[in-house]
Design a protein around this motif. Sequence first.
Motif, short mmCIF file in Angstrom:
data_model
loop_
_atom_site.label_atom_id
_atom_site.label_comp_id
_atom_site.label_asym_id
_atom_site.label_seq_id
_atom_site.Cartn_x
_atom_site.Cartn_y
_atom_site.Cartn_z
N THR A 206 0.84 -1.20 0.00
CA THR A 206 0.00 0.00 0.00
C THR A 206 0.88 1.25 0.00
O THR A 206 1.74 1.41 0.87
N LEU A 207 0.67 2.13 -0.97
CA LEU A 207 1.41 3.37 -1.08
C LEU A 207 0.53 4.52 -0.62
O LEU A 207 -0.62 4.64 -1.04
N ASP A 208 1.06 5.38 0.26
CA ASP A 208 0.33 6.54 0.77
C ASP A 208 0.84 7.79 0.07
O ASP A 208 2.02 8.15 0.20
N ILE A 209 -0.05 8.48 -0.65
CA ILE A 209 0.33 9.61 -1.48
C ILE A 209 0.04 10.91 -0.73
O ILE A 209 -1.04 11.08 -0.16
N LYS A 210 0.99 11.82 -0.76
CA LYS A 210 0.80 13.11 -0.11
C LYS A 210 -0.32 13.90 -0.79
O LYS A 210 -0.47 13.87 -2.01
N ASP A 211 -1.09 14.62 0.01
CA ASP A 211 -2.20 15.43 -0.51
C ASP A 211 -1.66 16.76 -0.99
O ASP A 211 -1.14 17.56 -0.22
N GLU A 212 -1.76 17.02 -2.28
CA GLU A 212 -1.29 18.27 -2.86
C GLU A 212 -2.33 18.81 -3.82
O GLU A 212 -3.17 18.07 -4.34
N ASN A 213 -2.28 20.13 -4.09
CA ASN A 213 -3.20 20.74 -5.05
C ASN A 213 -2.64 20.59 -6.46
O ASN A 213 -2.16 21.54 -7.08
N ARG A 214 -2.72 19.39 -6.99
CA ARG A 214 -2.28 19.11 -8.36
C ARG A 214 -2.87 17.77 -8.77
O ARG A 214 -2.84 16.81 -8.00
N LEU A 215 -3.47 17.71 -9.94
CA LEU A 215 -4.02 16.44 -10.40
C LEU A 215 -2.93 15.39 -10.48
O LEU A 215 -1.79 15.68 -10.87
#
Length: 258
Positions: A206-215
């Motif tokens: 499971t990979l956890d992706i940082k929340d950023e304002n970019r698609l």
Amino acid sequence: MKHVIIYISMALIAFVMVWLVRTNEEVVPIKVYTVDTMYSYIIDNDETIDLNFYINDIHPLTDINSYLDFSIENEDCSKLIEVEPLGIKSIGNETYLGESYNKYQIEIKMPIINQSFTIDDAYIHIELEGDLVYRFYIGSLSLYQPNEMVKAFDWYSLSAVKASNNQISRFSKIFIEYTQIDKTISYIELAKDYRVDYTLDEEILTLDIKDENRLYYATPVIIHYVTGEEEIINYFLYINDFQILKESGVLLHVYMLS
């Protein structure tokens, strides 16, 4: 004679009325939208990448035969690569603020650069026939050059989810189901220098992706092992949304065309 004058007057009145109607018609400008997007690809032989834009009318931008020159560059042009557009196709239609927009995808052939390459503030520079020149912001571009490759990860399923409070087209977790892994992972990237946290159990990575304002809806997964070797699960489209303009808000960049 009076009849002739009447006919001429009626014709003049009709002409003036048509002219007034046309003069007062609202002319809808041709507009292009791009969306701040994270484009991440692996550099390989015959590798192509896809870049997207939206347009509300027919324009030479939608005709690949009109393209004379194409480059991807950063804001001050200190980083730039010349690329070859291979084709362009319409891949969808959206309605935004009462107007209809076609989504176009430009297929780009990458040059052989023999090294990883990133542009954090990426623009496309397009020159068309008729002395038309355009520059559109697209987000970021990451091209990763693989090192020593191995096959140690026997996986069989890829999937992803968005964060529950996020409507934009961006995954928050990637799930990779597997049967066996033969090496110890050192770290994992989804683009050059874009490391992600992960958890590994007996069945799922499971990979956890940082929340950023970019698609961010598609990416390769770059697994680095403690041995210094790498394994890559190449570009995969995890999310395919059909209301990107409506849901992207401040990520939109609009351009009025002449």
